[in-house]
Write a protein that holds these residues in place. Structure first.
Motif, mmCIF file in Angstrom:
data_model
loop_
_atom_site.group_PDB
_atom_site.id
_atom_site.type_symbol
_atom_site.label_atom_id
_atom_site.label_comp_id
_atom_site.label_asym_id
_atom_site.label_seq_id
_atom_site.Cartn_x
_atom_site.Cartn_y
_atom_site.Cartn_z
ATOM 1 N N VAL A 424 0.832 -1.204 0.000
ATOM 2 C CA VAL A 424 0.000 0.000 0.000
ATOM 3 C C VAL A 424 0.870 1.258 0.000
ATOM 4 O O VAL A 424 1.916 1.322 0.643
ATOM 5 N N GLY A 425 0.417 2.254 -0.745
ATOM 6 C CA GLY A 425 1.119 3.538 -0.759
ATOM 7 C C GLY A 425 0.980 4.237 -2.094
ATOM 8 O O GLY A 425 0.353 3.731 -3.035
ATOM 9 N N ALA A 426 1.548 5.435 -2.187
ATOM 10 C CA ALA A 426 1.529 6.220 -3.415
ATOM 11 C C ALA A 426 2.837 6.010 -4.171
ATOM 12 O O ALA A 426 3.927 6.138 -3.604
ATOM 13 N N TYR A 427 2.724 5.669 -5.441
ATOM 14 C CA TYR A 427 3.876 5.453 -6.304
ATOM 15 C C TYR A 427 3.841 6.515 -7.408
ATOM 16 O O TYR A 427 2.772 6.840 -7.932
ATOM 17 N N TYR A 428 5.001 7.025 -7.776
ATOM 18 C CA TYR A 428 5.034 8.185 -8.663
ATOM 19 C C TYR A 428 5.888 7.934 -9.907
ATOM 20 O O TYR A 428 6.926 7.283 -9.857
ATOM 21 N N VAL A 437 -1.859 2.584 -4.417
ATOM 22 C CA VAL A 437 -2.212 1.194 -4.124
ATOM 23 C C VAL A 437 -2.875 1.122 -2.752
ATOM 24 O O VAL A 437 -2.382 1.701 -1.778
ATOM 25 N N SER A 438 -3.992 0.416 -2.675
ATOM 26 C CA SER A 438 -4.697 0.233 -1.406
ATOM 27 C C SER A 438 -5.222 -1.195 -1.331
ATOM 28 O O SER A 438 -5.158 -1.943 -2.307
ATOM 29 N N VAL A 439 -5.712 -1.569 -0.147
ATOM 30 C CA VAL A 439 -6.321 -2.886 0.032
ATOM 31 C C VAL A 439 -7.818 -2.685 0.241
ATOM 32 O O VAL A 439 -8.244 -1.994 1.167
ATOM 33 N N ILE A 440 -8.622 -3.281 -0.634
ATOM 34 C CA ILE A 440 -10.089 -3.199 -0.548
ATOM 35 C C ILE A 440 -10.633 -4.630 -0.566
ATOM 36 O O ILE A 440 -10.354 -5.389 -1.507
ATOM 37 N N ASP A 441 -11.385 -4.982 0.464
ATOM 38 C CA ASP A 441 -11.965 -6.328 0.550
ATOM 39 C C ASP A 441 -10.908 -7.414 0.360
ATOM 40 O O ASP A 441 -11.092 -8.377 -0.406
ATOM 41 N N LEU A 444 -5.755 -6.181 -3.513
ATOM 42 C CA LEU A 444 -5.098 -4.940 -3.896
ATOM 43 C C LEU A 444 -5.914 -4.210 -4.961
ATOM 44 O O LEU A 444 -6.491 -4.827 -5.864
ATOM 45 N N GLN A 445 -5.933 -2.901 -4.820
ATOM 46 C CA GLN A 445 -6.565 -2.035 -5.810
ATOM 47 C C GLN A 445 -5.576 -0.925 -6.139
ATOM 48 O O GLN A 445 -4.838 -0.455 -5.274
ATOM 49 N N ASN A 453 -9.631 3.169 -11.766
ATOM 50 C CA ASN A 453 -9.320 2.157 -10.755
ATOM 51 C C ASN A 453 -9.177 0.779 -11.390
ATOM 52 O O ASN A 453 -9.904 0.444 -12.332
ATOM 53 N N TYR A 454 -8.258 -0.008 -10.846
ATOM 54 C CA TYR A 454 -8.139 -1.410 -11.233
ATOM 55 C C TYR A 454 -8.100 -2.266 -9.969
ATOM 56 O O TYR A 454 -7.376 -1.954 -9.017
ATOM 57 N N ASN A 455 -8.870 -3.347 -9.977
ATOM 58 C CA ASN A 455 -8.732 -4.377 -8.949
ATOM 59 C C ASN A 455 -7.676 -5.364 -9.428
ATOM 60 O O ASN A 455 -7.550 -5.626 -10.637
ATOM 61 N N MET A 456 -6.923 -5.919 -8.488
ATOM 62 C CA MET A 456 -5.821 -6.805 -8.884
ATOM 63 C C MET A 456 -5.921 -8.165 -8.216
ATOM 64 O O MET A 456 -6.278 -8.266 -7.047
ATOM 65 N N GLU A 457 -5.585 -9.187 -8.977
ATOM 66 C CA GLU A 457 -5.497 -10.561 -8.475
ATOM 67 C C GLU A 457 -4.029 -10.987 -8.509
ATOM 68 O O GLU A 457 -3.289 -10.632 -9.426
ATOM 69 N N HIS A 458 -3.631 -11.766 -7.512
ATOM 70 C CA HIS A 458 -2.249 -12.255 -7.494
ATOM 71 C C HIS A 458 -2.021 -13.204 -8.656
ATOM 72 O O HIS A 458 -2.853 -14.069 -8.949
ATOM 73 N N TRP A 459 -0.898 -13.046 -9.349
ATOM 74 C CA TRP A 459 -0.544 -13.903 -10.480
ATOM 75 C C TRP A 459 0.528 -14.908 -10.044
ATOM 76 O O TRP A 459 0.273 -16.099 -9.977
#
Length: 502
Positions: A424-428, A437-441, A444-445, A453-459
């Motif tokens: 989590v954090g701000a990337y520039y 980047v944040s954690v929602i439910d 990672l989002q 916005n993009y929701n992300m799944e672990h690959w």
């Protein structure tokens, strides 16, 4: 005797006109039949096709529906997106200002836009107005600027200075949308009007293009517009979001109709003249279609495998190649579920245009070449629809193979190196702004610039895959990297690195 001769010549002329009319009807029937079959095979919801020959509209038909749910039919006033065929219109606008004596093709860009800056100092100092149209400034593609953000035009241009130099000025070819946005700003600087106001006044109005919109988002107010679609291998036909990015409007955001484009093509076939009104001087018009960049085999279309041109060049807003011994100027346009193609063969006084509301409906290429064969060469030998369909089916198979290979490369059973909260954090990124980047439910989002916005799944390992983008319906790979302390320090997406702000 003299009277008989005149009557004889008149009879010959009338007979020849009737022959042409019969031939035209035959050509129209053949082209129409191919389009109807092509739409079925490509699953195109809606389409418009226009052919202008010798200054006359010889074919203008609309097909299918604007929206698969409402089933409302496409008509001659339905708005489609011109996408990158917009570029030629902007080049014409600049040419008009050349005629007015307000700018020259060889003027330095910085003389008109002092804030213009590239990553290479030499290119910044020596870029000319003409270079804005020819894709050979030497700077890498930066389309992520407008797909990951909704900046103002000036801020988009300012951020472009962080795009890397790839080759010397005029030493190659890299398709570059941002430079057309710069061209729009030059038009504003020298004319005293925004680029969209200028093309409205100097191009759309005299060409009686009454429904055409230079600001793409205006179609919602104008009404009677198409819905964009994409045929996804997994999900089938899906409606995608409108991806209008008016901050780079001159690169591809004009929207128009079959009726209005007919007038535009008539102007092109008549070399800058419409209804006896010369809108652009012959010498300037000719400059638009002269070769300015030499491509070789780089940056060309897959259909080259079918047309087998001897040369490929780029003019001012036009790709160019030889076809049957004649020069063909053409350009495609593709924008999130909406496509177009324009083609002009000047020495045959012929112009063709196609709109469709299906992402990469390459039937457009088949229509272009079929129309060229029929109306320029009276040739009906080639089955362009089948050839183009088979060509792109081969590409689909290649893509499917790549997707399968990617799945095989996934390392099963791995876990992310860190708990999700540690990413989590701000990337520039200097050019592309901020990815938060944040954690929602418990997932990672990532949010880019409060724009998307993009929701992300672990690959696998520290790589995540986004949900499918609502505009181009593709998954994006996000790969995190750790520093020597074992903390997330940056992530890579679309070939660009975003660094975490500590």
């Amino acid at each position: 005797m003299k009277k008989r001769t005149i009557l004889f010549l008149l009879a010959l002329t009338m007979g020849f006109t009737q022959f042409l009319s019969a031939q035209q009807k035959t050509n129209n029937k053949k082209l129409d039949a191919m389009i109807v079959q092509g739409m079925k095979d490509w699953k195109v919801p809606g389409l418009a096709a226009i052919v202008v020959k010798d200054g006359e509209v010889v074919f203008q038909n609309t097909y299918g529906v604007k929206n698969l749910k409402t089933k409302k039919p496409v008509d001659e006033n339905t708005l489609f997106n011109m996408a990158s065929t917009t570029k030629a219109v902007v080049a014409i606008a600049m040419g008009m200002l050349v005629d007015d004596g307000k700018v020259n093709w060889d003027d330095k860009v910085i003389d008109h836009l002092p804030y213009f800056k590239l990553s290479d100092a030499y290119s910044t100092a020596n870029a000319r107005v003409k270079d804005l149209f020819t894709h050979n400034l030497g700077i890498g593609n930066a389309d992520a600027l407008w797909t990951l953000d909704s900046l103002s035009t000036k801020e988009t241009i300012r951020r472009f200075q962080f795009a890397n130099k790839e080759y010397p000025l005029r030493g190659g070819f890299t398709y570059q949308n941002i430079m057309y946005a710069v061209a729009g700003e030059v038009i504003a600087a020298v004319s005293g009007k925004s680029w969209n106001e200028f093309v409205q006044e100097r191009i759309f109005k005299p060409l009686e293009m009454t429904r055409t919109q230079a600001i793409a988002s205006n179609i919602f107010k104008a009404g009677n517009y198409v819905t964009p679609y994409l045929d996804d291998p997994e999900d089938g036909m899906v409606e995608v979001d409108y991806g209008f990015s008016d901050q780079i409007g001159p690169a591809g955001m004009i929207c128009s109709t079959a009726h209005d484009i007919s007038n535009y093509l008539t102007f092109l076939v008549n070399e800058g003249v419409y209804k006896s009104d010369t809108l652009i001087r012959p010498k300037t018009f000719k400059t638009l279609f002269e070769p300015h960049s030499f491509l070789g085999s780089t940056g060309t279309y897959p259909t080259n495998d079918l047309t087998k041109p001897n040369w490929n060049t780029y003019g001012l807003g036009w790709f160019q190649q030889d076809y049957k011994g004649h020069k063909l100027d053409f350009h495609t346009g593709s924008l999130f579920g909406l496509v177009a193609i324009a083609g002009v063969m000047h020495d045959k006084n012929l112009a063709v245009y196609v709109f469709a509301n299906l992402d990469h409906a390459e039937l457009r290429h088949a229509i272009l070449y079929k129309a060229m064969d029929l109306y320029a060469f009276e040739d009906n030998k080639r089955d362009w629809h089948t050839e183009v369909l088979n060509l792109y089916e081969g590409f689909k198979e290649e893509q499917a193979t790549k997707a399968k290979k990617k799945l095989e490369e996934q390392v099963k059973g791995t876990q992310a190196s860190l708990p999700l909260a540690e990413y989590v954090g701000a990337y520039y990124n200097d050019m592309l702004g901020t990815g938060t980047v944040s954690v929602i439910d418990s997932k990672l989002q990532i949010n880019f610039n409060d724009f998307i916005n993009y929701n992300m799944e672990h690959w696998h390992f520290d790589t995540f895959i986004t949900n499918k983008d609502p505009r181009f319906y593709e998954e994006l790979e996000v790969r995190f990297e750790l520093n020597n302390s074992g903390k997330a320090s940056n992530f890579n997406i679309m070939g660009e690195v975003f660094t975490k702000n500590d």
